[in-house]
Design an enzyme around this catalytic site. Structure first.
Site, mmCIF file in Angstrom:
data_model
loop_
_atom_site.group_PDB
_atom_site.id
_atom_site.type_symbol
_atom_site.label_atom_id
_atom_site.label_comp_id
_atom_site.label_asym_id
_atom_site.label_seq_id
_atom_site.Cartn_x
_atom_site.Cartn_y
_atom_site.Cartn_z
ATOM 1 N N ASP A 21 -4.581 1.298 -2.088
ATOM 2 C CA ASP A 21 -5.159 -0.016 -1.760
ATOM 3 C C ASP A 21 -5.251 -0.892 -3.004
ATOM 4 O OD1 ASP A 21 -5.445 0.422 0.919
ATOM 5 O OD2 ASP A 21 -7.604 0.832 0.860
ATOM 6 N N HIS A 54 0.840 -1.203 0.000
ATOM 7 C CA HIS A 54 0.000 0.000 0.000
ATOM 8 C C HIS A 54 0.881 1.262 0.000
ATOM 9 C CE1 HIS A 54 -3.303 2.701 1.371
ATOM 10 N NE2 HIS A 54 -2.302 3.290 2.001
ATOM 11 N N GLU A 55 1.894 1.265 0.870
ATOM 12 C CA GLU A 55 2.785 2.432 0.927
ATOM 13 C C GLU A 55 3.521 2.626 -0.402
ATOM 14 O OE1 GLU A 55 2.735 4.615 3.323
ATOM 15 O OE2 GLU A 55 1.258 3.354 4.330
ATOM 16 N N HIS A 94 1.535 4.421 -2.955
ATOM 17 C CA HIS A 94 1.592 5.891 -2.875
ATOM 18 C C HIS A 94 2.766 6.438 -3.689
ATOM 19 C CE1 HIS A 94 -1.656 6.681 -0.162
ATOM 20 N NE2 HIS A 94 -1.160 5.939 0.807
HETATM 21 ZN ZN LIG Z 1 -2.062 5.255 2.538
#
Ligand SMILES: [Zn+2]
Length: 425
Positions: free
Chosen positions: A372, A284-285, A288
């Site tokens: 996500d 998830h990170e 980004h």
């Molecule tokens: Zn996040």
């Protein structure tokens, strides 16, 4: 020139109206959130019935209520402090007092800004103490001691002075000597400064507050390295941060520029999640970074800073900006108002900016959905689901927020929406 002229009154009225609107909307939102959570406190939402027990759900409600009650106090305090500084004459009095022992000019204005910051910090100190040692303590999240809290405070203060005073001096000097486009130079200085701080943060600033030890878990390392390779990143080291020294809340993050990153795990997160869930959270990170959310956020910040400084450049030359906000400027004296202008701007700017919150929060929530989706592609979807469930549950995040409150404040989508989105895809 008469002290009270028309634009002065307009400025005073505008400030009062903005402050009233700001406080009322914040108050209304907090009230909505409290009522919404209270109404749903006795039933776990159907989607979470299997994973969250009623006692946990009730605890999350009580936790949210405690924090919201504190936020009501904060709204009132903010309004009183703003009025105290401006229309009730606090800033003017401080400025005049400092001129008793310093000549009007750059040094006096430097001292003014630093004194203003210190007083503001002191005023908000009791609320910070209450949050950590009353609310977080009561709900079992606080791990900090008064000694650690005080040492953090002291370190933060010294760090703030060491890092803040030089850039303040640069900005005030540019305001004094930079001509009509000083704000453009100040912007360049601030952008360079922000890069510098980001660059030294992992190795210089963060170790002041936490200990970083190399991750020992070889299996997890191998798994995360493989994930990063699949995503086009290289790992520049794996570290465990002793987040548990202060709080039971948990996190994981990356630091570093470009494609090579240090991976940092909170020790609390390592206790909470299994290997697969860990991988999903890091995916998830990475999402980004892949979507350039971090870069875009920084660029938006730079644009906003430029607009803000341009506005300050104009406002700082207007007499009514000072007189309307309860301050007597010394417009004839070179360098004698720069600190005043900066402080007034910092006081007033959050009032209109607050109304941009829904836009900012919506954008942020959209980015969370994107991250996500990325994680669901590059790690196991089921792992992300269980990781999110554990994180929402263990952090006692409310599962039943008010939609308006979400729209204004939530940088992350509510648990229900996030899990529903993962289930659909
Ligand atoms: Zn996040």
């Amino acid at each position: 020139m008469p002290l009270i002229s028309d634009p002065t009154w307009v400025a005073t009225l505008a400030l009062s109206a903005l402050l009233l609107a700001n406080s009322l909307v914040r108050w209304w939102l907090a009230g909505r959130q409290m009522r919404h959570i209270a109404r749903h406190a006795d039933q776990v939402p159907a989607d979470f019935a299997d994973s969250v027990g009623l006692p946990e759900h009730r605890k999350a409600a009580r936790y949210a209520m405690s924090k919201l009650r504190l936020s009501l106090l904060d709204i009132a305090l903010d309004a009183v402090v703003l009025l105290g500084w401006t229309l009730l004459g606090g800033l003017d009095a401080l400025n005049q007092a400092l001129m008793q022992w310093l000549d009007p000019g750059l040094s006096q204005q430097m001292v003014l800004v630093v004194a203003f910051m210190l007083i503001g910090g002191l005023i908000h100190l009791p609320l910070g103490w209450y949050e950590t040692f009353r609310i977080e303590q009561q709900f079992g999240f606080n791990r900090s001691t008064l000694a650690l809290w005080l040492s953090d405070l002291l370190k933060g203060l010294v760090l703030g002075l060491v890092l803040g005073v030089p850039i303040l001096w640069v900005v005030l000097s540019l305001m004094t000597a930079g001509g009509d486009v000083w704000w453009l130079w100040a912007w360049a200085a601030l952008v360079a400064y922000q890069w510098f701080v980001m660059w030294i943060a992992p190795n210089v600033i963060m170790p002041l507050f936490n200990r970083f030890t190399p991750l020992q878990d070889e299996a997890l390392k191998a798994r995360v390295s493989a994930l990063m390779a699949r995503a086009g990143f290289t790992a520049k080291g794996f570290f465990v941060m002793d987040g548990s020294r202060r709080s039971a809340h948990s996190n994981a993050f990356f630091t570093g520029f470009g494609a090579s990153k240090r991976v940092v795990f909170f020790d609390t997160l390592l206790q909470q999640l299994d290997e697969g869930e860990m991988e999903a959270v890091l995916a998830h990170e990475l999402g980004h970074f892949k979507h350039r959310h971090v870069l875009k956020m920084m660029l938006r910040g730079f644009v906003a800073t430029l607009l803000g400084l341009a506005a300050l450049g104009w406002l700082s030359g207007q007499t009514w900006f000072y007189t309307g906000l309860g301050v007597t400027p010394m417009l004839g004296t070179e360098g004698a108002n720069q600190g005043l202008a900066l402080i007034l701007f910092m006081l007033v700017l959050p009032l209109p900016m607050f109304f941009l919150n829904p836009m900012r929060s919506t954008l942020s929530r959209r980015q969370e959905f994107e991250a996500d989706a990325y994680a669901a592609q590059h790690a196991r979807r089921a792992d992300l689901r269980t990781a999110l469930l554990k994180l929402y549950r263990d952090n006692a995040s409310t599962l039943t927020p008010d939609p308006w409150y979400v729209a204004f404040y939530y940088s992350h989508p509510p648990a229900g929406q996030r899990l529903a989105r993962l289930a659909d895809a």
